[in-house]
Every structure is written in structure tokens, then in C-alpha cells.
Design a protein around this motif. Structure first.
Motif, PDB file in Angstrom:
ATOM      1  N   GLY A   1       0.812  -1.173   0.000  1.00 54.52           N
ATOM      2  CA  GLY A   1       0.000   0.000   0.000  1.00 54.52           C
ATOM      3  C   GLY A   1       0.865   1.249   0.000  1.00 54.52           C
ATOM      4  O   GLY A   1       1.953   1.305  -0.567  1.00 54.52           O
ATOM      5  N   ILE A   2       0.369   2.247   0.708  1.00 53.17           N
ATOM      6  CA  ILE A   2       1.039   3.534   0.686  1.00 53.17           C
ATOM      7  C   ILE A   2       2.395   3.466   1.367  1.00 53.17           C
ATOM      8  O   ILE A   2       3.326   4.172   1.003  1.00 53.17           O
ATOM      9  N   TRP A   3       2.547   2.573   2.356  1.00 54.39           N
ATOM     10  CA  TRP A   3       3.839   2.505   3.040  1.00 54.39           C
ATOM     11  C   TRP A   3       4.901   1.840   2.189  1.00 54.39           C
ATOM     12  O   TRP A   3       6.085   2.086   2.367  1.00 54.39           O
TER      13      TRP A   3
ATOM     14  N   PHE B   1       8.913  11.324   4.058  1.00 50.92           N
ATOM     15  CA  PHE B   1       8.388  11.103   2.706  1.00 50.92           C
ATOM     16  C   PHE B   1       7.909  12.426   2.152  1.00 50.92           C
ATOM     17  O   PHE B   1       7.685  13.389   2.894  1.00 50.92           O
ATOM     18  N   GLU B   2       7.768  12.512   0.875  1.00 56.39           N
ATOM     19  CA  GLU B   2       7.066  13.601   0.191  1.00 56.39           C
ATOM     20  C   GLU B   2       6.253  12.961  -0.915  1.00 56.39           C
ATOM     21  O   GLU B   2       6.786  12.195  -1.719  1.00 56.39           O
ATOM     22  N   TRP B   3       4.956  13.263  -0.964  1.00 58.48           N
ATOM     23  CA  TRP B   3       4.033  12.570  -1.840  1.00 58.48           C
ATOM     24  C   TRP B   3       3.684  13.384  -3.081  1.00 58.48           C
ATOM     25  O   TRP B   3       3.622  14.623  -3.044  1.00 58.48           O
ATOM     26  N   THR B   4       3.432  12.678  -4.149  1.00 54.61           N
ATOM     27  CA  THR B   4       2.804  13.297  -5.310  1.00 54.61           C
ATOM     28  C   THR B   4       1.332  13.539  -4.977  1.00 54.61           C
ATOM     29  O   THR B   4       0.818  13.071  -3.962  1.00 54.61           O
ATOM     30  N   ARG B   5       0.661  14.246  -5.867  1.00 53.13           N
ATOM     31  CA  ARG B   5      -0.766  14.498  -5.632  1.00 53.13           C
ATOM     32  C   ARG B   5      -1.558  13.194  -5.609  1.00 53.13           C
ATOM     33  O   ARG B   5      -2.455  13.015  -4.782  1.00 53.13           O
TER      34      ARG B   5
ATOM     35  N   TRP C   1      -3.771   8.289   0.068  1.00 52.57           N
ATOM     36  CA  TRP C   1      -3.732   8.221   1.530  1.00 52.57           C
ATOM     37  C   TRP C   1      -4.990   8.831   2.141  1.00 52.57           C
ATOM     38  O   TRP C   1      -5.580   8.285   3.073  1.00 52.57           O
ATOM     39  N   ALA C   2      -5.423   9.985   1.648  1.00 54.15           N
ATOM     40  CA  ALA C   2      -6.486  10.759   2.293  1.00 54.15           C
ATOM     41  C   ALA C   2      -7.878  10.178   2.064  1.00 54.15           C
ATOM     42  O   ALA C   2      -8.726  10.211   2.969  1.00 54.15           O
ATOM     43  N   GLU C   3      -8.155   9.682   0.872  1.00 50.04           N
ATOM     44  CA  GLU C   3      -9.511   9.206   0.572  1.00 50.04           C
ATOM     45  C   GLU C   3      -9.923   8.019   1.432  1.00 50.04           C
ATOM     46  O   GLU C   3     -11.051   7.999   1.955  1.00 50.04           O
ATOM     47  N   PRO C   4      -9.078   7.006   1.640  1.00 50.10           N
ATOM     48  CA  PRO C   4      -9.461   5.932   2.570  1.00 50.10           C
ATOM     49  C   PRO C   4      -9.645   6.423   4.008  1.00 50.10           C
ATOM     50  O   PRO C   4     -10.496   5.906   4.734  1.00 50.10           O
ATOM     51  N   VAL C   5      -8.834   7.416   4.421  1.00 49.86           N
ATOM     52  CA  VAL C   5      -8.996   7.982   5.762  1.00 49.86           C
ATOM     53  C   VAL C   5     -10.382   8.613   5.901  1.00 49.86           C
ATOM     54  O   VAL C   5     -11.092   8.387   6.889  1.00 49.86           O
ATOM     55  N   ALA C   6     -10.776   9.387   4.896  1.00 52.55           N
ATOM     56  CA  ALA C   6     -12.094  10.024   4.935  1.00 52.55           C
ATOM     57  C   ALA C   6     -13.202   8.977   4.979  1.00 52.55           C
ATOM     58  O   ALA C   6     -14.178   9.112   5.739  1.00 52.55           O
ATOM     59  N   HIS C   7     -13.059   7.943   4.190  1.00 49.38           N
ATOM     60  CA  HIS C   7     -14.085   6.887   4.148  1.00 49.38           C
ATOM     61  C   HIS C   7     -14.156   6.147   5.480  1.00 49.38           C
ATOM     62  O   HIS C   7     -15.247   5.875   5.994  1.00 49.38           O
TER      63      HIS C   7
ATOM     64  N   ASN D   1     -15.885  13.808   4.506  1.00 42.82           N
ATOM     65  CA  ASN D   1     -15.748  14.156   3.093  1.00 42.82           C
ATOM     66  C   ASN D   1     -14.425  14.891   2.926  1.00 42.82           C
ATOM     67  O   ASN D   1     -14.065  15.717   3.771  1.00 42.82           O
ATOM     68  N   VAL D   2     -13.673  14.629   1.847  1.00 41.58           N
ATOM     69  CA  VAL D   2     -12.385  15.265   1.664  1.00 41.58           C
ATOM     70  C   VAL D   2     -12.312  15.917   0.290  1.00 41.58           C
ATOM     71  O   VAL D   2     -12.787  15.363  -0.697  1.00 41.58           O
ATOM     72  N   THR D   3     -11.750  17.120   0.252  1.00 37.37           N
ATOM     73  CA  THR D   3     -11.492  17.825  -1.005  1.00 37.37           C
ATOM     74  C   THR D   3     -10.026  18.225  -1.026  1.00 37.37           C
ATOM     75  O   THR D   3      -9.391  18.391   0.020  1.00 37.37           O
ATOM     76  N   PHE D   4      -9.472  18.392  -2.223  1.00 40.85           N
ATOM     77  CA  PHE D   4      -8.043  18.645  -2.386  1.00 40.85           C
ATOM     78  C   PHE D   4      -7.821  19.996  -3.059  1.00 40.85           C
ATOM     79  O   PHE D   4      -8.550  20.371  -3.986  1.00 40.85           O
TER      80      PHE D   4
END
Length: 436
Positions: free
Chosen positions: A1-3, A220-224, A230-236, A241-244
Motif C-alpha cells: 500500500g502507501i507505506w 516522505f514527500e508525496w505526489t498528488r 492516503w487521504a480518501e481511505p482515511v475520509a471513508h 468528506n475530503v477535497t483537495f
């Protein structure tokens, strides 16, 4: 996954040394900002990020205002939008965001939390009230607090906060700490709004002779795309609700790389099963410093407060007009002029207690001292010599300058075009520099 993505990119990071003085991480120790170049590097021109005030010190794109101020202003704009009463800033470090948010009127508690107690102890002075806070007290209680604690630990005192900010913090966290941060912030605290910013790795190619990460403490430094993954599963998972969004636009021709900083705004969704049993986990955070601000508690009704505040700004306008009469013969000949209600609402002192024009109209209609026009859309003012003397006396007792809290530059536009009921222009009113 993300890690796995993080571990694949981990080898790019230089060793931990210092923290970014311009952002909001949780540093190993407080040190003065400096640039670090690697003596072992085969290319002495290659920049190895250490502690920097802002990304502009890498060279490349120039931001105006500086990027760190754009981040703070973005958060301040979100505070104006959501109007939280209790806000927690994790990784507050030198307290720059805390200082930036102190003037926000909606806040009743502003709380900075950082892992480094020594850093917090060194910034006690910035949270104290200013002289202006005593001259013009707030209309409600306001407290600024600094706590030493880890973002990975839960503290029951902050469950009821309205907004949490994590500005340039998550990239400093090891995987276990980041996972625990999610459980604490989204699971335990459950604020209405969570704001997370982090560097956009795609933007780094615009920094000349750049390698590694923007800060030696970054894990780390992430691309968009990685940030969204990472953020969308956290919101779910936590029912948000998450917006970027982006902060710090790329130069012309590089828009495809996105902004220098990326931001996620999480808004909690309200559901019928929101009432979960409260599980108390203790209060491990240590209070370092706290400042209680003066405030003025009014005994007047809401309508009386609105009327009193409106009368104050009407007097200011009359005073400004009387001072300008010597330079305008036409003005002196006029007996009446009107001040639109929507113009009065552009003064922050009035806007703070009066939500809309209808509330202002309701407060003014029953007053013997304020006359409205036939449409009830403007205050009708009459100016004679007695009024001038009265205004001078009233204004001499006021604590601020003329129009010292007018809202925006377009207020000047309205005042420059004040007209009488007959449609004639009344006065070109100069916009003083201390309006804003």
C-alpha cells in the motif's frame, strides 16, 4: 500500500538533523534556521535541504507573498469560513500560525500542541494579549494555550474541538506515528474540520540542483496521487468528506506539476449513529503556557448592541463629512444624505454582531435616534452646525481612528458615491490607510 511507496522512496531522504522553521513540524530540537550543504557531495552545487524558512531558499520559483504566509492565510480564510470556536494546531513549533490566527474573531480557544516543550517554553511571549486587545476587548472570552504532547496520543480535553490543523506535519511522521495520528485526530477528537497540508513532490523538479526532500527530517514527500490515495481511505474510514486544493501556484508553463503545497480539507459527515459512547483515555499533554484575553461582556440585548454599534459608525461618517466640508462648497449646501445599510455592514465591528441587513434594519426601525428612508434601505442623516459640534464631542471620546476597521477597499467605492435622496452626489470620502 502507501507505506511500500514510502519505503521505496525512503532512500532519497538525508539523515535527520533539524526542522523547518517556516512550517509546523515537531522538531528534534530547536535550532536557528540555516542551509546545509553536503561536503561529501560530488557536486558542491547540489542543495541538500536542512532547515529553511521557505521553499524559495532552494532557488527556482519565487512566491509572493512567501509560500509559508500563503499557507497561513489559507488556514485563516478557512477559519473565517467555518468559524470554529476551538481550534487545535498540531506541530505548532515556533507558533507562527498561532500568532497569525489570534485576531480571528470566531475563536474562543486557540491551542498549539508540539512534542518539544523547550520550543514551546521559548515562545510564551507570542501568545500574550497585545495592548490593542485591552484597548478594544473582544466580545467573548478568548484563551490561547500551548501544550507539550504527541500527535499520536489521545487527550480527552480536546475531544470537543471544532477544527484541527496539521500544516506541514505529516511528512515528519514515521508510519506507526502517522497511523496513530489518524486514530487520535479522526477517531478520538473527531473535529468538524481537519486541514492537512504537505509538500507536493511533483513540484520539486522546479528547484535547481535539488535532490532528496525539502527538509532533512521529512520521512516522505508525496505526489498528488499518493496524497489522495492516503487521504480518501482515511475520509471513508472515519466518515468524512475530503477535497483537495493547492497553495503556491507553479510558474506559467509548469501548471501540470500542480502547486508547491497540497492541502486536504476533511469535513465530518453528520449521521444518525453519530452518538458513540465516550471512551476516556486520559490527559497526557502538559500545559506549558496559557494566556487569557480581556473581553467585554455586554448587558444589552442583541438589537441594542446592533443599534449602538451602528450609531457609532454613523457618527464616524458624519465626522468625516464635517471635516471635508471646507473643501467642498456643494456639500455644505446639502441638508441630507443617505448611508445604505449594506455599506454600514462593511464595518467589521458592526458585522461581528449583526449577521445581515435584515437584522440591522430590524434594530434601527424602532429607534428614535436613527431615521431610515422610505424603503428602509438606508439611514438618512441630516448635517448642520449643531451636528458637527456634537460629532466632534462624540468622536473625541472614541478609542479608534476614523473608519479604523472598515472591511475592504470596496467600502471606499461606496462612500465615494454616497448620494442624497434626490440622487445628487454628497461627498467624495477619502479612504484612510487605517481602514483595514
Amino acid at each position: 500500500g502507501i507505506w511500500r511507496i514510502i519505503q521505496r522512496r525512503q532512500h532519497l531522504s538525508v539523515s535527520r538533523k533539524m526542522d523547518d522553521a517556516g512550517d509546523h513540524p515537531m522538531p528534534d530540537k530547536a535550532e536557528e534556521p540555516q542551509d546545509i550543504t553536503s561536503p561529501e557531495s560530488p557536486d558542491s552545487n547540489v542543495t541538500v535541504p536542512g532547515t529553511v524558512e521557505d521553499e524559495e531558499e532552494f532557488g527556482g520559483p519565487v512566491f509572493s507573498p512567501p509560500l509559508y504566509r500563503q499557507r497561513y492565510q489559507t488556514v485563516a480564510d478557512l477559519v473565517k469560513k467555518y468559524r470554529p470556536k476551538r481550534l487545535v494546531d498540531f506541530g505548532c513549533a515556533e507558533g507562527k500560525l498561532i500568532k497569525f490566527l489570534k485576531p480571528e474573531e470566531s475563536l474562543e480557544q486557540l491551542i498549539g500542541i508540539d512534542i518539544e516543550g523547550e520550543v514551546l517554553d521559548s515562545i510564551r511571549g507570542i501568545i500574550k494579549p497585545l495592548l490593542s486587545d485591552y484597548v478594544q476587548p473582544r466580545p467573548h472570552p478568548f484563551t490561547v494555550s500551548l501544550y507539550q504532547g504527541s500527535i499520536a496520543e489521545c487527550d480527552d480535553r480536546f475531544r470537543a474541538c471544532d477544527m484541527v490543523t496539521c500544516v506541514e506535519v505529516i511528512e515528519h511522521l514515521d508510519p506507526p506515528v502517522l497511523d496513530a495520528m489518524l486514530s487520535n485526530v479522526f477517531g478520538h477528537m473527531r473535529p468538524s474540520v481537519v486541514v492537512v497540508t504537505t509538500p507536493n513532490a511533483e513540484f520539486n523538479v522546479l528547484f535547481p540542483n535539488f535532490q532528496g526532500f525539502r527538509n532533512s527530517d521529512h520521512r516522505f514527500e508525496w505526489t498528488r496521487q499518493e496524497f489522495q490515495e492516503w487521504a480518501e481511505p482515511v475520509a471513508h474510514q472515519f466518515n468524512y468528506n475530503v477535497t483537495f486544493h493547492g497553495i503556491g501556484a507553479a510558474p506559467e508553463g509548469s501548471e501540470h506539476l500542480g502547486c508547491c503545497t497540497q492541502m486536504a480539507i476533511f469535513e465530518r459527515l453528520q449521521t444518525s449513529d453519530e452518538q458513540n459512547p465516550v471512551v476516556l483515555l486520559g490527559t497526557p499533554y502538559r500545559l506549558i503556557a496559557e494566556a487569557v484575553f480581556p473581553y467585554r461582556q455586554s448587558t444589552l440585548s442583541k438589537e441594542q448592541q446592533i443599534l449602538q454599534e451602528a450609531q457609532y459608525y454613523i457618527r464616524q461618517i458624519l465626522q468625516q463629512r464635517s471635516q471635508s466640508e471646507d473643501s467642498s462648497e456643494d456639500v455644505a449646501a446639502l441638508e441630507e444624505f443617505s448611508i445604505p445599510l449594506d455599506v454600514l455592514l462593511k464595518f467589521q465591528g458592526l458585522k461581528r454582531i449583526c449577521p445581515d441587513v435584515e437584522s440591522l434594519r430590524f434594530a434601527l426601525v424602532g429607534s428614535d435616534s436613527v431615521r431610515l428612508n422610505q424603503e428602509k434601505s438606508a439611514v438618512v442623516c441630516c448635517m448642520d452646525k449643531a451636528d458637527e459640534e456634537d460629532c466632534s464631542s462624540l468622536m473625541s471620546d472614541s478609542s479608534g481612528g476614523i473608519f479604523d476597521d472598515a472591511d475592504e477597499d470596496d467600502t471606499q467605492h461606496y462612500f465615494e458615491n454616497l448620494r442624497t435622496d434626490t440622487g445628487e452626489s454628497v461627498l467624495s470620502m477619502t479612504c484612510e490607510e487605517d481602514w483595514v
